[in-house]
Design a protein around this motif. Structure first.
Motif: not given
Length: 286
Positions: A31-37, A43-49
């Protein structure tokens, strides 16, 4: 025709983080790889929490390792909630931005990051320093920026005061965040132009949550206020898992695109990839 050079921040992390069932890492990656294109600025893609706090984001480092960044100019933003998260995030060269939710509601700051506003300000200072040393940029969200449901004091002056403090500490990007959907066009148009004109060297953005019926008028108010940095999520998925309300989700990216197109803004998006991402999103969000 205006040429405001809009920065669209697509927020799949915000869309996914509250989902109960864990989304397999490979699905997130696809999904993220599609959005990257598509051609979004960020891209707010993830979190280090802590995985205990947000289990859905426990695989952010694994996801990051599998993102295809060879054919995109989109930058990556990860959310952090404390210094440990900052230290984890800055190890990753591919992460451009670290986002920190700085709540101007004491109650929500405790709920969201398990720390007081004062402690969070210390975290922000350390984070700004570490970002500078590691070639990253910080995005500070003024969370509960339009009011809060806890009865904590809120007014325009408080918003401006905290913006002043954060800019004084070196924040270059502030995003006024409506965590629970209490923003109104009137509030947006009262606060944003003030902040934009007062802090000329600071990038001021907006991260709105809304019920579907109110989305367009909020986007319009933000546009009229001169905002050129807008957070949104495909189909308006998501919202804040720490501020439960089933109807209030993110502003829908397609509404932002549609509105800006109507104003003849040039967005340079790959709409074929966008359609693919919309079709693929069913696999994640049902």
């Amino acid at each position: 025709m205006s040429q405001n050079n809009f920065k669209l921040i697509e927020c799949p992390r915000d869309a996914m983080q509250g989902l109960h069932n864990f989304i397999p890492t490979e699905l997130k990656v696809e999904y993220l790889n599609l959005l990257l294109q598509v051609g979004f600025d960020t891209l707010d893609f993830g979190s280090f929490v802590s995985p205990k706090a947000i289990p859905q984001m426990a695989d952010t480092a694994e996801v990051l390792a599998q993102l295809d960044l060879s054919n995109t100019n989109t930058k990556l933003l990860a959310i952090v909630a404390n210094l440990r998260g900052v230290e984890d995030a800055i190890k990753h060269e591919a992460v451009d931005y670290l986002g920190f939710p700085f709540s101007i509601s004491e109650t929500f700051q405790q709920r969201n990051t398990n720390s007081s506003i004062t402690q969070s300000l210390n975290t922000v200072e350390e984070m700004l320093s570490l970002c500078a040393k590691n070639n990253k940029k910080a995005v500070i969200y003024l969370s509960m920026g339009f009011g809060n449901p806890y009865g904590d004091e809120w007014n325009y002056g408080i918003v401006e005061q905290w913006a002043d403090v954060l800019v004084g500490k070196g924040a270059e990007i502030l995003s006024l965040a409506d965590t629970v959907g209490v923003s109104t066009p009137e509030k947006i148009e009262n606060i944003l132009p003030e902040l934009i004109s007062k802090f000329k060297n600071t990038e001021i953005g907006i991260h709105l949550h809304s019920i579907p019926a109110d989305r367009f008028e909020k986007i319009e108010a933000a546009y009229r206020s001169g905002v050129t940095r807008i957070d949104s999520a495909l189909k308006g998925f998501g919202g804040c898992p720490m501020a439960a309300d089933d109807l209030t989700g993110n502003i829908a990216t397609e509404d932002v695109i549609s509105y800006l197109n109507s104003k003849e803004e040039i967005l340079n998006l790959n709409m074929d990839k966008w359609k693919e991402a919309i079709a693929f999103s069913v696999k994640i969000f049902g």
